[in-house]
Design a protein around this motif. Sequence first.
Motif, mmCIF file in Angstrom:
data_model
loop_
_atom_site.group_PDB
_atom_site.id
_atom_site.type_symbol
_atom_site.label_atom_id
_atom_site.label_comp_id
_atom_site.label_asym_id
_atom_site.label_seq_id
_atom_site.Cartn_x
_atom_site.Cartn_y
_atom_site.Cartn_z
ATOM 1 N N GLY A 8 0.335 -2.323 -16.414
ATOM 2 C CA GLY A 8 0.366 -3.362 -17.040
ATOM 3 C C GLY A 8 1.523 -4.492 -16.574
ATOM 4 N N GLY A 9 1.945 -4.370 -15.330
ATOM 5 C CA GLY A 9 2.877 -5.236 -14.617
ATOM 6 C C GLY A 9 4.269 -4.673 -14.776
ATOM 7 N N ARG A 10 4.594 -3.381 -15.072
ATOM 8 C CA ARG A 10 5.863 -3.147 -15.024
ATOM 9 C C ARG A 10 6.394 -3.400 -13.904
ATOM 10 N NH1 ARG A 10 7.978 2.559 -13.800
ATOM 11 N NH2 ARG A 10 6.148 2.978 -12.841
ATOM 12 N N LEU A 11 7.933 -3.738 -14.088
ATOM 13 C CA LEU A 11 8.502 -4.047 -12.771
ATOM 14 C C LEU A 11 9.052 -2.759 -12.443
ATOM 15 C CD1 LEU A 11 10.559 -7.578 -13.497
ATOM 16 C CD2 LEU A 11 8.264 -6.982 -12.442
ATOM 17 N N LEU A 12 9.123 -2.540 -10.873
ATOM 18 C CA LEU A 12 9.633 -1.410 -10.318
ATOM 19 C C LEU A 12 10.920 -1.686 -9.296
ATOM 20 C CD1 LEU A 12 6.090 -0.505 -8.799
ATOM 21 C CD2 LEU A 12 7.139 0.364 -10.912
ATOM 22 N N SER A 13 11.828 -0.628 -9.759
ATOM 23 C CA SER A 13 13.080 -0.571 -8.874
ATOM 24 C C SER A 13 12.760 0.263 -7.568
ATOM 25 C CB SER A 13 14.140 0.251 -9.652
ATOM 26 O OG SER A 13 13.736 1.436 -9.817
ATOM 27 N N GLY A 14 13.582 0.584 -6.811
ATOM 28 C CA GLY A 14 13.164 1.180 -5.324
ATOM 29 C C GLY A 14 13.106 2.706 -5.734
ATOM 30 N N ASP A 15 13.984 3.366 -7.013
ATOM 31 C CA ASP A 15 13.688 4.474 -7.257
ATOM 32 C C ASP A 15 12.464 4.731 -7.970
ATOM 33 O OD1 ASP A 15 16.185 5.180 -6.479
ATOM 34 O OD2 ASP A 15 17.321 5.035 -8.489
ATOM 35 N N ASP A 33 9.939 5.980 1.771
ATOM 36 C CA ASP A 33 10.689 5.039 2.961
ATOM 37 C C ASP A 33 10.346 3.483 2.771
ATOM 38 O OD1 ASP A 33 11.132 4.130 5.608
ATOM 39 O OD2 ASP A 33 10.204 5.456 6.530
ATOM 40 N N PRO A 34 11.491 2.853 2.784
ATOM 41 C CA PRO A 34 11.310 1.390 2.610
ATOM 42 C C PRO A 34 10.265 0.933 3.702
ATOM 43 C CG PRO A 34 13.606 2.136 2.817
ATOM 44 C CD PRO A 34 12.991 3.232 3.030
ATOM 45 N N ALA A 35 9.999 1.603 4.715
ATOM 46 C CA ALA A 35 9.083 0.758 5.521
ATOM 47 C C ALA A 35 7.621 1.027 4.784
ATOM 48 C CB ALA A 35 9.015 1.919 6.967
ATOM 49 N N MET A 36 7.487 1.716 3.859
ATOM 50 C CA MET A 36 6.311 1.634 3.122
ATOM 51 C C MET A 36 6.002 0.303 2.353
ATOM 52 S SD MET A 36 6.523 5.231 1.257
ATOM 53 C CE MET A 36 6.387 6.939 2.290
ATOM 54 N N LEU A 37 7.020 -0.746 2.272
ATOM 55 C CA LEU A 37 6.867 -1.729 1.525
ATOM 56 C C LEU A 37 6.337 -2.954 2.207
ATOM 57 C CD1 LEU A 37 10.408 -1.687 -0.472
ATOM 58 C CD2 LEU A 37 8.004 -0.911 -1.205
ATOM 59 N N ALA A 80 0.812 -1.220 -0.010
ATOM 60 C CA ALA A 80 -0.023 -0.068 -0.036
ATOM 61 C C ALA A 80 0.964 1.178 0.000
ATOM 62 C CB ALA A 80 -0.846 -0.062 1.274
ATOM 63 N N LEU A 81 1.567 1.558 -1.057
ATOM 64 C CA LEU A 81 2.442 2.769 -1.221
ATOM 65 C C LEU A 81 1.388 4.016 -1.033
ATOM 66 C CD1 LEU A 81 4.709 2.094 -4.196
ATOM 67 C CD2 LEU A 81 5.272 1.868 -1.821
ATOM 68 N N PRO A 82 1.858 5.170 -0.522
ATOM 69 C CA PRO A 82 0.884 6.198 -0.339
ATOM 70 C C PRO A 82 0.687 6.804 -2.034
ATOM 71 C CG PRO A 82 2.928 6.479 1.060
ATOM 72 C CD PRO A 82 3.012 5.274 0.179
ATOM 73 N N GLY A 83 -0.497 6.547 -2.098
ATOM 74 C CA GLY A 83 -1.239 7.044 -3.283
ATOM 75 C C GLY A 83 -1.178 6.225 -4.645
ATOM 76 N N HIS A 84 -0.525 5.182 -4.286
ATOM 77 C CA HIS A 84 -0.384 4.147 -5.603
ATOM 78 C C HIS A 84 -0.286 2.663 -5.067
ATOM 79 C CE1 HIS A 84 -0.175 3.747 -10.059
ATOM 80 N NE2 HIS A 84 0.546 2.454 -9.540
ATOM 81 N N PHE A 85 -1.212 1.742 -5.140
ATOM 82 C CA PHE A 85 -0.870 0.425 -4.658
ATOM 83 C C PHE A 85 -0.256 -0.516 -5.835
ATOM 84 C CE2 PHE A 85 -1.939 -3.527 -2.841
ATOM 85 C CZ PHE A 85 -2.418 -3.153 -1.603
ATOM 86 N N ALA A 144 9.729 3.110 -7.160
ATOM 87 C CA ALA A 144 8.556 3.195 -6.143
ATOM 88 C C ALA A 144 8.671 4.428 -5.300
ATOM 89 C CB ALA A 144 8.840 2.321 -5.092
ATOM 90 N N GLY A 145 9.842 5.130 -5.252
ATOM 91 C CA GLY A 145 10.066 6.314 -4.737
ATOM 92 C C GLY A 145 9.372 7.638 -5.616
ATOM 93 N N ALA A 146 9.420 7.198 -6.852
ATOM 94 C CA ALA A 146 8.811 8.152 -7.942
ATOM 95 C C ALA A 146 7.365 8.205 -7.996
ATOM 96 C CB ALA A 146 9.245 8.054 -9.361
ATOM 97 N N LEU A 147 6.862 7.030 -7.782
ATOM 98 C CA LEU A 147 5.278 7.072 -7.921
ATOM 99 C C LEU A 147 4.932 7.549 -6.219
ATOM 100 C CD1 LEU A 147 4.546 2.896 -8.609
ATOM 101 C CD2 LEU A 147 3.883 5.066 -9.835
ATOM 102 N N VAL A 148 5.548 7.366 -5.362
ATOM 103 C CA VAL A 148 5.057 7.821 -3.883
ATOM 104 C C VAL A 148 5.267 9.421 -4.215
ATOM 105 C CG1 VAL A 148 5.781 8.240 -1.484
ATOM 106 C CG2 VAL A 148 5.637 6.038 -2.654
ATOM 107 N N ALA A 149 6.423 9.943 -4.682
ATOM 108 C CA ALA A 149 6.548 11.518 -4.897
ATOM 109 C C ALA A 149 5.339 12.299 -5.809
ATOM 110 C CB ALA A 149 7.849 11.693 -5.341
#
Length: 280
Positions: free
Chosen positions: A156-163, A178-182, A129-134, A165-170
């Motif tokens: 469509g199933g795009r694989l996500l790096s840590g960066d 924050d890695p705790a979001m994972l 449950a990333l903030p704003g984007h699951f 995921a950070g861009a989605l949250v931002a």
Amino acid sequence: MDEQSTDWRRQFADEARSERPDLALLCLLVGTEADPSLGQDGIDTAEIELDRLAGMLPYGLTGACAWAAALGELLGERHDFRGGAADYQRLESSLLHEVLRHRRGLPILLSVVWIEVARRAGAPVYGVALPGHFVVGFGDPAGPRDEQVLADPFGGGRLLSGDDAGALVAGATGAPFDPAMLVPADPLEIVLRVLNNIRAWAAARPERTDVQLWAVELSLLLPAHPAQLRYEHAQLLVERGDFMRGAVEMEEYAEVVATVDPATAESVRGRARSARAMLN
């Protein structure tokens, strides 16, 4: 509320309090509120479709990367499950049976499809449950980060790096990643977030207080929910002309918050008195 709706709500409450709540069933029971014609046949059809999709995954997959790639190929590419900006404007985007039918939806409902298909096939899968984007995670969430894989069903199933995921949250919230979001989201957290999305959709449409009302009432059936929902429910009752029930619920909510926020409690009691006055 008719007898059938009462039965569906009773089943929803019972399932939510079970030892291992069934995410797909809870989401489909939400659908019975939006679409009373769905019925048991519609629920069974949706469950069968999830089973069918799971049966199309390759046998013998091992490792988070292999599972994520297989789900992406099956659901994102072959069956074109994905989302777009227009999906945020449609109630159907928050209803599992409609997402299975049209293959479009909000990030969280597309993630539910991925989770339920993957779970049926034995994949190590969980919701994130990333903030704003699951999104969806594969692997052991308690294991090393480099052995976990994130995928974005909305994309469509795009694989996500840590960066990524950070861009989605931002992009969604402006907050830093924050890695705790994972951490994995449990089924009841997911269902509450689905209902929150429905409430938000309806709140932006004053003519749809009926939808907002049932979304709040289902949320209140969950074992854990924000206390503020009780006040929102009371306000909706008053707005829809049920002044007595709304006033009673406001007074009950005021008692709950009085010890921690006396000023708010007194304000709520004043609104309850105003609601009662509408009966005169």
